[in-house]
Design an enzyme around this catalytic site. Structure first.
Site, PDB file in Angstrom:
ATOM      1  N   VAL A  51       0.826  -1.204   0.000  1.00 39.73           N
ATOM      2  CA  VAL A  51       0.000   0.000   0.000  1.00 39.73           C
ATOM      3  C   VAL A  51       0.861   1.256   0.000  1.00 39.73           C
ATOM      4  O   VAL A  51       0.615   2.203  -0.752  1.00 39.73           O
ATOM      5  CB  VAL A  51      -0.959   0.006   1.205  1.00 39.73           C
ATOM      6  CG1 VAL A  51      -1.751   1.315   1.259  1.00 39.73           C
ATOM      7  CG2 VAL A  51      -1.908  -1.175   1.133  1.00 39.73           C
ATOM      8  N   ARG A  53      17.351  -1.340   1.552  1.00 37.39           N
ATOM      9  CA  ARG A  53      16.721  -2.261   0.588  1.00 37.39           C
ATOM     10  C   ARG A  53      15.490  -1.626  -0.029  1.00 37.39           C
ATOM     11  O   ARG A  53      15.270  -1.725  -1.242  1.00 37.39           O
ATOM     12  CB  ARG A  53      16.358  -3.575   1.286  1.00 37.39           C
ATOM     13  CG  ARG A  53      15.744  -4.616   0.344  1.00 37.39           C
ATOM     14  CD  ARG A  53      15.652  -5.970   1.026  1.00 37.39           C
ATOM     15  NE  ARG A  53      14.753  -5.949   2.173  1.00 37.39           N
ATOM     16  CZ  ARG A  53      13.428  -6.135   2.062  1.00 37.39           C
ATOM     17  NH1 ARG A  53      12.872  -6.331   0.871  1.00 37.39           N
ATOM     18  NH2 ARG A  53      12.662  -6.125   3.136  1.00 37.39           N
ATOM     19  N   VAL A 100     -11.617   0.271   5.250  1.00 36.43           N
ATOM     20  CA  VAL A 100     -12.611  -0.708   4.816  1.00 36.43           C
ATOM     21  C   VAL A 100     -12.820  -0.594   3.312  1.00 36.43           C
ATOM     22  O   VAL A 100     -13.021   0.505   2.792  1.00 36.43           O
ATOM     23  CB  VAL A 100     -13.965  -0.502   5.537  1.00 36.43           C
ATOM     24  CG1 VAL A 100     -14.990  -1.519   5.043  1.00 36.43           C
ATOM     25  CG2 VAL A 100     -13.792  -0.624   7.047  1.00 36.43           C
ATOM     26  N   GLY A 114      -0.293 -11.736  -4.160  1.00 35.59           N
ATOM     27  CA  GLY A 114      -0.224 -10.710  -3.127  1.00 35.59           C
ATOM     28  C   GLY A 114      -1.552 -10.398  -2.473  1.00 35.59           C
ATOM     29  O   GLY A 114      -1.644  -9.476  -1.658  1.00 35.59           O
ATOM     30  N   ASP A 143      -9.900 -10.220   9.630  1.00 35.70           N
ATOM     31  CA  ASP A 143      -9.810  -8.964   8.872  1.00 35.70           C
ATOM     32  C   ASP A 143     -11.206  -8.383   8.652  1.00 35.70           C
ATOM     33  O   ASP A 143     -11.460  -7.201   8.914  1.00 35.70           O
ATOM     34  CB  ASP A 143      -9.112  -9.227   7.537  1.00 35.70           C
ATOM     35  CG  ASP A 143      -9.111  -8.018   6.627  1.00 35.70           C
ATOM     36  OD1 ASP A 143      -8.213  -7.178   6.755  1.00 35.70           O
ATOM     37  OD2 ASP A 143     -10.025  -7.918   5.778  1.00 35.70           O
ATOM     38  N   LYS A 184     -13.305  -4.832  10.063  1.00 36.01           N
ATOM     39  CA  LYS A 184     -13.993  -3.905   9.166  1.00 36.01           C
ATOM     40  C   LYS A 184     -15.473  -3.784   9.511  1.00 36.01           C
ATOM     41  O   LYS A 184     -16.047  -2.679   9.446  1.00 36.01           O
ATOM     42  CB  LYS A 184     -13.817  -4.377   7.720  1.00 36.01           C
ATOM     43  CG  LYS A 184     -12.373  -4.322   7.237  1.00 36.01           C
ATOM     44  CD  LYS A 184     -12.222  -4.982   5.877  1.00 36.01           C
ATOM     45  CE  LYS A 184     -10.779  -4.938   5.403  1.00 36.01           C
ATOM     46  NZ  LYS A 184     -10.572  -5.666   4.119  1.00 36.01           N
ATOM     47  N   GLY A 227      -5.633  -5.121  -2.802  1.00 32.72           N
ATOM     48  CA  GLY A 227      -4.532  -4.636  -3.623  1.00 32.72           C
ATOM     49  C   GLY A 227      -4.108  -3.228  -3.252  1.00 32.72           C
ATOM     50  O   GLY A 227      -4.866  -2.454  -2.662  1.00 32.72           O
TER      51      GLY A 227
END
Length: 438
Positions: free
Chosen positions: A30, A58, A145, A199, A213, A217, A314
């Site tokens: 993100v 890195r 959310v 991912g 998760d 939310k 994503g």
């Protein structure tokens, strides 16, 4: 300086182009997407000045960092940011520690915070909002959310005039990706591996597949829409990992599919809330949600049903919500604040139920199951048994008429002890258009 004056000061910087300075805590999926959106859009008056992350060298030398201006200060020390002249801290690390402590310190240093951290807001949102007000700064969490779907700002601004009584939706893109792929014929293990490679899922997928998760939310949405403060740990969750291909076959016979659904309904001083895989009628908007799409249906006393839909998993969709919050804070936009009350919570709903059994077939099994259900006052609605399965490992389904989930669970405790049962019976709620609770 009052809250209004502080917001006007930040807003003036953004409008005049003198530069609202922004620090980014976290440069993962993100965080790097937020940096990319800021670099591509070049919003006037917004300047990324600091990035905090572990393994600084890195990260700074990664491909994702190519969009970051050379003037940005990279650090792994939060005190560097706290001592700086940064106006807004964007927290996209996730988790409670060290995020909570750093957000509190940012408030103390006079900095507003934008966060996408659903665990932080679910567990600490109310206290953090009070602390932000005390320090005359702003806390914004529209990205917590549904990623880029504007559910939170839509509720805060567009639906605050209604009396919301019910929420239901799909708020975990990872689970929706897995279940919609299984609906098309893939098996759970294969799809989970694909989700991890893409991912969408972590190496340890428990937070997603076991419902934690989505639970966080749901608690955030309940606070905003129904003004009900829930203890996330008190909200019932159920894993999707027990769903098998046969369940989609039987669901199809019932004109349904299976989705991880988060639902909450206000019932006086009590809130019925649950996150679990459920049978969803094919006619429901939630059945149309595939891949990483999120969908939330908000039911209000006066406005009826409002549907929010879009991609929820994503980096890029979430980054859009983060940057939108950032711009709103930078320009001093206000949100509606309404009183919130702590509510008790139960996972019980009055609903039909889908019960799947896997047995070593013997005479009298259906009679015994019927007896166990009858003993607790639950009535069978239908019995489904597909051909082609061996008698020594036979899956079949019983659906019930509407009753409380706790009632069904009492019956299944007895049924699970039967010698013929090869697996613990699977119990799923079946959604109806007008679900009722008692």
């Amino acid at each position: 300086m009052t809250i209004k004056q502080k917001k006007q000061s930040i807003s003036k910087k953004a409008i005049t182009g003198s530069g609202v300075k922004v620090a980014l805590l976290g440069f993962g999926t993100v965080g790097s997407s937020v940096a990319r959106v800021l670099a591509a859009s070049k919003f006037p008056g917004i300047e990324l000045t600091h990035i905090l992350n572990r393994n600084v060298e890195r990260r700074r030398n990664s491909d994702a960092a190519r969009v970051v201006p050379s003037s940005v200060v990279w650090t792994d020390d939060i005190d560097v940011i706290l001592r700086s002249n940064v106006d807004i801290v964007v927290e996209v690390m996730g988790g409670l520690n060290p995020a909570e402590g750093w957000v509190r310190k940012a408030f103390g240093a006079g900095k507003s915070v934008v966060t996408a951290n659903k665990q932080l807001i679910a567990y600490r949102g109310a206290s953090l909002a009070k602390l932000a007000a005390q320090h005359k700064v702003h806390l914004s969490h529209g990205a917590a959310v549904a990623g880029g779907v504007p559910v939170i700002p839509g509720m805060l601004q567009g639906l605050c005039g209604d009396q919301v009584t019910r929420l239901s939706g799909i708020v975990n893109g990872t689970c929706n990706y897995i279940l919609s792929r299984m609906e098309a014929g893939a098996d759970y293990a294969t799809v989970l591996a694909d989700a991890q490679q893409l991912g969408y899922a972590e190496a340890d997928p428990a937070a997603d597949v076991d419902g934690y998760d989505a639970r966080a939310k749901l608690c955030i949405l309940s606070r905003i829409a129904m003004h009900a403060e829930l203890d996330p740990d008190a909200v019932t969750t159920q894993t999707i990992s027990t769903i098998d291909a046969i369940d989609f076959s039987y669901a199809k016979e019932l004109n349904c599919t299976i989705r991880q659904v988060s639902r909450a309904e206000l019932d006086g001083k009590l809130v019925h809330a649950r996150v679990a895989p459920m049978l969803v009628p094919l006619a429901s908007p939630m059945a149309w949600s595939h891949g990483t799409q999120n969908m939330v249906v908000v039911s209000g006393r006066f406005g009826g049903d409002v549907v929010f839909s879009g991609h929820g998993a994503g980096g890029d969709p979430t980054a859009v919500a983060v940057v939108s919050d950032l711009l709103a804070v930078a320009q001093g936009c206000n949100t509606v604040q309404l009183p919130v009350r702590r509510r008790e919570v139960t996972g019980d709903f009055m609903a039909p139920h889908y019960l799947r059994f896997v047995v070593d077939d013997k005479p009298g099994i259906v009679f015994a199951i019927s007896g166990a259900l009858s003993k607790v006052g639950a009535n069978i609605d239908s019995l489904l048994q597909r051909r082609g399965y061996p008698k020594h490992r036979l899956p079949f389904v019983v659906t019930t008429e509407p009753c409380l989930t706790s009632t069904i669970e009492r019956a299944l405790t007895a049924v699970a002890k039967m010698d013929c049962m090869l697996e613990r019976p699977l119990c799923l709620q079946m959604l109806e258009i007008d679900d009722k609770v008692e």
